[in-house]
Design an enzyme around this catalytic site. Structure first.
Site, short mmCIF file in Angstrom:
data_model
loop_
_atom_site.label_atom_id
_atom_site.label_comp_id
_atom_site.label_asym_id
_atom_site.label_seq_id
_atom_site.Cartn_x
_atom_site.Cartn_y
_atom_site.Cartn_z
CG HIS A 132 -2.08 -0.99 1.11
ND1 HIS A 132 -1.75 -2.50 1.53
CD2 HIS A 132 -3.22 -0.91 0.71
CE1 HIS A 132 -2.91 -2.91 1.49
NE2 HIS A 132 -3.89 -1.98 0.96
CG ASP A 140 -4.26 -5.69 -4.16
OD1 ASP A 140 -5.29 -5.16 -3.77
OD2 ASP A 140 -3.49 -6.18 -3.26
#
Length: 361
Positions: A182, A255
């Site tokens: 992330h 993702d």
């Protein structure tokens, strides 16, 4: 062509009522959307939201939406009202692990389906061999590849029994990293042989159990692709390993494209285009939907994304929607949703699982 390109996108939507999301569905011919807590208040409200979005999709093109969320249970849970179960690591360590994993997936799937969520971005198929892993941890079933593979298969079968599509993640394996994708771009120094021994078995099981979707990881594995491209943008990893070596024929989804691992080497639009070229069929959460859509559309028109690659991606998506009966029953009964969520049977199941986990641990 515009409708085909739209099928590739699964963005977030604003608010908890259908109006704004429906406009996005109609404008971009979206293939799917993903829910977060901002969209979810009560079972009835969520079911009405799902029905409104499906109505927009069916009205303009007749192709139902994939409506997804990240309801892994444990630390990754989006629905504020869902029946709660322990994390995967705890489920796999209980007194009756097969029963507990199966029950948690089945009940979760039934509750998602009741509110119109037809795909769960679960189970996690990573083998968590790094104790310093900041992003996987107890989301994984454990550190033993055979054990993780077994429970991935159990969970997939249970979700399917509840009528929900599954997403095994994060290919080629996010279990041995101390960097969060992330916020950065993890590098995993596994050789091809170590990958086959450690990371691959759960994904092979996911393929064998007909996982509807497999999600890519924004990680670099030089032992699998010497170009050091993130797996999400690596044709060697997606088209070579996943399609070729493992023989996967389902949907490949990225993702979130808002994550730093997806954009640290390329801008958001370039990352989306490269992912499709590499073999991804769906693009999750582009940072700017309009710009990403236009970039992919332009790449198709220029030939950078071949029309056969686009058609291949759309075929995977439509086949999955057909197999999971999304065309046959895109709508749900909003009045019944609250009777399914937290039902007596589901609460009893959750208590039994919790007791198993406590006694087994």
């Amino acid at each position: 062509m515009r409708e085909k390109v739209g099928q590739l996108f699964m963005p977030t939507i604003p608010g908890s009522t259908p109006a704004q999301g429906a406009k996005l569905v109609e404008r971009y011919h979206l293939g799917g959307v993903i829910y977060f807590p901002v969209n979810l208040r009560t079972p009835r409200q969520t079911a009405q939201l799902s029905n409104g979005l499906q109505k927009a999709a069916m009205k303009h093109g007749g192709v139902p939406l994939v409506i997804s969320t990240d309801e892994e249970q444990g630390p990754v849970s989006r629905l504020p009202y869902v029946t709660r179960f322990p994390a995967n690591k705890s489920l796999a360590s209980g007194r009756h692990p097969d029963d507990d994993v199966r029950t948690a997936a089945r009940v979760t799937g039934e509750e998602l389906r009741a509110v119109g969520i037809n795909q769960d971005n679960a189970p996690d198929a990573d083998v968590n061999i790094n104790p310093n892993n900041p992003v996987i941890g107890i989301r994984s079933f454990g550190a033993d590849p055979k054990k993780v593979a077994h429970f991935v298969g159990v969970a997939i079968d249970a979700y399917h029994s509840a009528g929900v599509a599954v997403v095994a993640k994060h290919f080629p394996g996010h279990g041995d990293t101390d960097t969060d994708s992330h916020t950065g771009l993890p590098i995993i120094n596994h050789s091809r042989a170590k990958w086959e021994r450690v990371d691959a078995p759960p994904f092979k099981t996911a393929v064998d159990h007909h996982a509807d979707v497999i999600m890519t990881a924004h990680i670099v594995v030089p032992g699998l692709d010497k170009s050091r491209l993130p797996a999400t943008m690596s044709k060697t990893v997606l088209s070579g390993l996943l399609r070729g070596t493992l023989g996967y024929h389902g949907v490949i989804i990225t993702d979130s494209l808002q994550m730093a691992g997806a954009t640290i080497k390329f801008g958001p639009e370039e990352a989306a285009v490269r992912a499709v070229v590499a073999g991804a069929d769906m693009l999750l959460m582009p940072r700017d939907l309009g710009r990403a859509y236009n970039a992919v559309l332009a790449a198709v028109k220029s030939g950078r994304i071949s029309k056969s690659r686009l058609d291949d991606a759309v075929t995977h998506i439509l086949h999955m929607k057909y197999e999971r009966e999304m065309f046959r029953s895109p709508y749900v009964d909003a009045a019944k949703a609250s009777h399914v969520i937290g039902s007596k049977e589901h609460r009893e199941a959750a208590r039994k699982v919790a007791a198993d986990v406590r006694s087994g641990g």
